[in-house]
Design an enzyme around this catalytic site. Structure first.
Site, PDB file in Angstrom:
ATOM      1  CG  ASP A  84      -2.038  -1.117   1.037  1.00 55.88           C
ATOM      2  OD1 ASP A  84      -1.792  -2.074   0.272  1.00 55.88           O
ATOM      3  OD2 ASP A  84      -3.093  -1.040   1.676  1.00 55.88           O
TER       4      ASP A  84
ATOM      5  CD  GLU B 276      -4.448  -4.765   8.983  1.00 52.37           C
ATOM      6  OE1 GLU B 276      -4.956  -3.999   9.820  1.00 52.37           O
ATOM      7  OE2 GLU B 276      -4.608  -4.649   7.755  1.00 52.37           O
TER       8      GLU B 276
HETATM    9  C1  6A9 Z   1     -10.767  -1.541   2.759  1.00 48.20           C
HETATM   10  C2  6A9 Z   1     -12.383  -1.291   4.583  1.00 48.20           C
HETATM   11  C3  6A9 Z   1     -14.720  -2.612   7.033  1.00 48.20           C
HETATM   12  C4  6A9 Z   1      -4.278  -4.300   3.397  1.00 48.20           C
HETATM   13  O1  6A9 Z   1      -5.228  -8.245   4.244  1.00 48.20           O
HETATM   14  C5  6A9 Z   1      -5.871  -7.679   3.165  1.00 48.20           C
HETATM   15  C6  6A9 Z   1      -5.130  -6.472   2.642  1.00 48.20           C
HETATM   16  C7  6A9 Z   1      -3.721  -6.854   2.222  1.00 48.20           C
HETATM   17  O2  6A9 Z   1      -3.766  -7.630   1.063  1.00 48.20           O
HETATM   18  C8  6A9 Z   1      -2.844  -5.661   1.941  1.00 48.20           C
HETATM   19  O3  6A9 Z   1      -1.541  -6.090   1.720  1.00 48.20           O
HETATM   20  N1  6A9 Z   1      -5.131  -5.434   3.687  1.00 48.20           N
HETATM   21  C9  6A9 Z   1      -2.864  -4.701   3.120  1.00 48.20           C
HETATM   22  O4  6A9 Z   1      -2.059  -3.599   2.839  1.00 48.20           O
HETATM   23  C10 6A9 Z   1      -6.503  -4.997   4.011  1.00 48.20           C
HETATM   24  C11 6A9 Z   1      -7.137  -4.288   2.836  1.00 48.20           C
HETATM   25  C12 6A9 Z   1      -8.527  -3.868   3.028  1.00 48.20           C
HETATM   26  C13 6A9 Z   1      -8.979  -3.000   1.868  1.00 48.20           C
HETATM   27  C14 6A9 Z   1     -10.429  -2.691   1.890  1.00 48.20           C
HETATM   28  C15 6A9 Z   1     -12.169  -1.562   3.132  1.00 48.20           C
HETATM   29  C16 6A9 Z   1     -13.609  -1.944   5.048  1.00 48.20           C
HETATM   30  O5  6A9 Z   1     -13.616  -2.037   6.434  1.00 48.20           O
END
Ligand code: 6A9
Length: 714
Positions: free
Chosen positions: A450, A684
């Site tokens: 990100d 996380e």
């Molecule tokens: C946002 C918010 C209720 C961010 O673990 C999943 C991903 C990874 O693949 C990525 O590397 N996370 C990491 O930087 C979470 C991404 C969530 C995006 C959607 C929506 C809703 O909240």
């Protein structure tokens, strides 16, 4: 669903919601197939939910659940709790309720997947199975807009006109499902779901059992209830314990029973969080003006977080399966096949799988649309690499690979054409944020990292080190698969050799002045966020002005150069084991890793060095640092794995790698365990200054890789 009666604020609990702030919940044991034990600690009570499946017939067989609930304090005779069990159709299928007085005793029904079935809500008992003196029953039978509105439907049906009147006890009003009035906002929507709900209200402690009996299961030995269910559960627990021990050997590695339980919970929660999703992505491509729905399909996958991200993410899944493939390779094969079946004709797989209304209800609108130029690291190759290493590769495994191969080839080609960089053997993530004024550094969501700092001014001249290393891995695994199948492998092999050629790698990515591997692009280090100066128009009163925004100022113009951002990206040639063991670059990477000014913390490796200009910097006013300092477990797993690798190869850095391996592994395990005990969850990410969990929880996606670190499985 459940709710506590007689408290100031009656709150219906249903799905995993972080905002509920539960002291802890998760699967303690779960084998992914036949059984699981979950514990939910709410304020005032604890629930244990357990299930067993018994195969038989044509539709997956029977299963039973038992729910045991205790009050928080022993001897609390007063707390009254409602447990709500429901059955709901989703578009197709039929249900018939069978009601005695006000009690929904059973539901018979049929659906495409399950054929005929019979679900029985057994009478509640005490914790140990004796008949219970008194309980109140309510039920609901409604058509609702869809599964994503179930909680609202039930909430809006609650009324407290009911009276709980146990003999000899004081009469008490309680909330129960009553009549349902259409939800505000969607009165005329055609119902998608038939909902039948059984509510039992009773004093704690108690036990409730539910059985599902499959119509095509002809010769069942008897119902899976009561003592039979308890025995089956006990048998599964014992089998799980033994299999876990054989698979991960944690006792032999000196872990305490409590630490082993932690590891079991981590694995089980990943297994228990798996879902079988169905529906379509919404996709924007160059072929149409507006986003279009993709064809419908299923996805069997693990998820990063049951509460916050209950859906599939492409690169997360590779990490998930690194763990699950050790537990159940057949399960991992199925998951990989599902993911590859989501590929479109171009070879693209959407990064985030938001497939139905239930999933869409959890995602802000701006994140729903997937773009077909957007990649995500092809981590499934890590799993394939591991699958190829598994002993016992028979004809079944080979024919699986053969079926996979056309899709793998197309997938690889997609990366190798759409994400190429400006020079041969370089690569570039497409789809970075374009609005350079509003971000300190435009994000690269596709990389998975990100807000990790990249070239300040996105341009086609960029070359991204991490993507190049992912392509080296992918090329190597493609060559291996092709060789195994007797398919042409030379091109993949050549590509792998070129991408892991250390001289070429240094030419394209070693930043001499910075003494590190780096991205290259149109970049200025001298950027910052400042309050925008808002011009006041004639006669315009000050209080009507919009609050000034933070905007980016570039104090020195960008130029083509290496990007100074020491962190996970700089480690990639090491993380994916491309460096020769005698490369002096390996020495400097190990040095940077161990430096407390840079990447080392007592809790794991930070994502961005403390000395890096954007360390812990906000990207906008409302966008706090994410991959700019905190410790992420997927990357730390790769680091521990790479240290283990270099510790096993002769070379000038072998001893150093071995020492770092011990230290980093111990730090990570100790901190994740400590935080789990303190908070009840895996997280996380983890703070590099305190070790505390950050971001969302429970996050038993890749943070559960701690199990493999404990087991030393790489
Ligand atoms: C946002 C918010 C209720 C961010 O673990 C999943 C991903 C990874 O693949 C990525 O590397 N996370 C990491 O930087 C979470 C991404 C969530 C995006 C959607 C929506 C809703 O909240």
């Amino acid at each position: 669903m459940w709710l506590r009666q007689g408290v100031a604020e009656v709150r219906l609990r249903h799905t995993c919601e972080q905002s509920d702030g539960l002291p802890g919940y998760g699967w303690l044991l779960h084998d992914g197939l036949r059984f699981g034990t979950q514990e939910i600690r709410d304020r005032g009570l604890t629930l244990r939910t357990e299930f067993v499946k018994r195969p038989g017939g044509e539709h997956g067989g029977d299963w039973s659940w038992q729910v045991i609930a205790w009050p928080e304090s022993v001897g609390d005779q007063t707390s009254l709790v409602s447990l709500l069990f429901y059955v709901a159709t989703d578009g197709q299928g039929t249900l018939q309720p069978h009601v005695e007085n006000t009690r929904l005793v059973s539901v018979t029904g049929t659906s495409e997947e399950l054929g005929h079935f019979n679900i029985t809500f057994h009478k509640p008992t005490t914790e140990t199975g004796e008949a219970l003196g008194y309980a109140s029953y309510n039920h609901l039978d409604v058509r609702s807009p869809g599964l994503h509105r179930l909680t609202d439907v039930v909430k809006s049906s609650l009324s407290n006109r009911f009276v709980y009147a146990a003999p000899g006890g004081r009469k008490r009003r309680y909330f129960a499902v009553d009549t349902y009035r259409a939800l505000p906002g969607e009165p005329d929507q055609a119902p998608q779901s038939h909902l039948l709900l059984h509510q039992v209200t009773l004093a704690l402690p108690c036990r409730v059992e539910v059985t599902f009996e499959s119509g095509s299961f002809a010769d069942r030995p008897g119902s899976l209830v009561g003592a039979v269910l308890s025995e089956e559960l006990a048998r599964h627990v014992a089998a799980f314990e033994q299999r876990f021990d054989e698979t991960f050997s944690l006792a032999r590695k000196g872990f305490t029973p409590q630490q082993q339980s932690f590891a079991k919970a981590a694995l089980s929660n990943m297994l228990g969080g798996m879902g079988y999703f169905h529906g379509h992505s919404i996709v924007q491509s160059v072929h149409s003006q507006h986003p279009l729905p993709y064809p419908e399909g299923p996805l069997f996958t693990a998820v990063p977080s049951r509460s916050f991200f209950p859906r599939g993410f492409l690169w997360d899944e590779g990490f998930h399966q690194l763990l699950l493939v050790r537990w159940d390779p057949a399960l991992s094969r199925e998951v990989i096949a599902h993911w590859l079946d989501l590929m479109n004709v171009e070879g693209w797989i959407p990064r985030e799988q938001i497939l139905d209304d239930e999933a869409r209800a959890k995602v802000p609108p701006e994140f729903i649309v997937q773009h077909n130029e957007a990649a995500n690291p092809p981590t499934l190759f890590l799993v394939l690499q591991q699958l190829l290493r598994e002993p016992g590769q028979g004809p079944a495994e080979l024919s699986y690979l053969r079926r996979l191969f056309p899709r793998l080839r197309t997938w690889y080609e997609w990366y190798n054409t759409t994400q190429v960089g400006p020079l041969p053997y370089t690569f570039r993530w497409r789809g970075r944020d374009q609005d350079t004024d509003l971000f300190l550094n435009p994000k690269t969501l596709t990389s998975g990292l990100d807000d990790y700092p990249r070239a300040s001014h996105p341009s086609p001249a960029e070359r991204h080190l991490d993507l190049r290393c992912w392509m080296a891995l992918a090329s190597g695994v493609m060559a291996q698969v092709a060789e195994r199948l007797g398919e042409p492998a030379a091109d993949y092999r050549r590509m792998q050799q070129a991408l892991s050629d250390n001289a070429l790698l240094e030419e394209q990515h070693w930043a001499k002045q910075l003494s590190m591997f780096a991205d290259y692009g149109n970049h200025s280090q001298a950027v910052g966020l400042e309050r925008e100066k808002v011009a006041v128009g004639p006669g315009q009163p000050h209080h009507q002005l919009p609050a000034p925004r933070l905007v980016r100022v570039v104090r020195k113009p960008p130029k083509l150069q290496f990007v100074g951002a020491l962190g996970y990206v700089s480690l990639f040639p090491f993380l994916l084991q491309l460096l020769q063991p005698d490369s002096p670059r390996l020495g400097s990477i190990l040095g940077d890793m161990r430096s407390e000014e840079k990447l080392w913390s007592p809790y794991g490796l930070r994502s961005l060095a403390r000395t890096s200009p954007l360390y812990m910097k906000h990207n906008t006013e409302h966008d706090p640092p994410y991959w700019r300092g905190p410790i992420w477990i997927n990357m730390n797993y790769l680091a521990v794995r790479a240290l283990h690798h270099y510790a096993s190869l002769e070379g000038p850095y072998q001893q150093q790698a071995a020492a770092l391996y011990q230290e980093l592994r111990a730090n990570l395990i100790a901190n994740l365990y400590r935080q789990y005990v303190a908070s009840g969850y895996l997280w996380e990410q983890y703070s590099d200054s305190t070790g505390q969990g950050r971001g969302c929880y429970p996050f038993t996606g890749w943070s559960a890789l701690v199990v493999l670190m404990m087991a030393e499985e790489y």
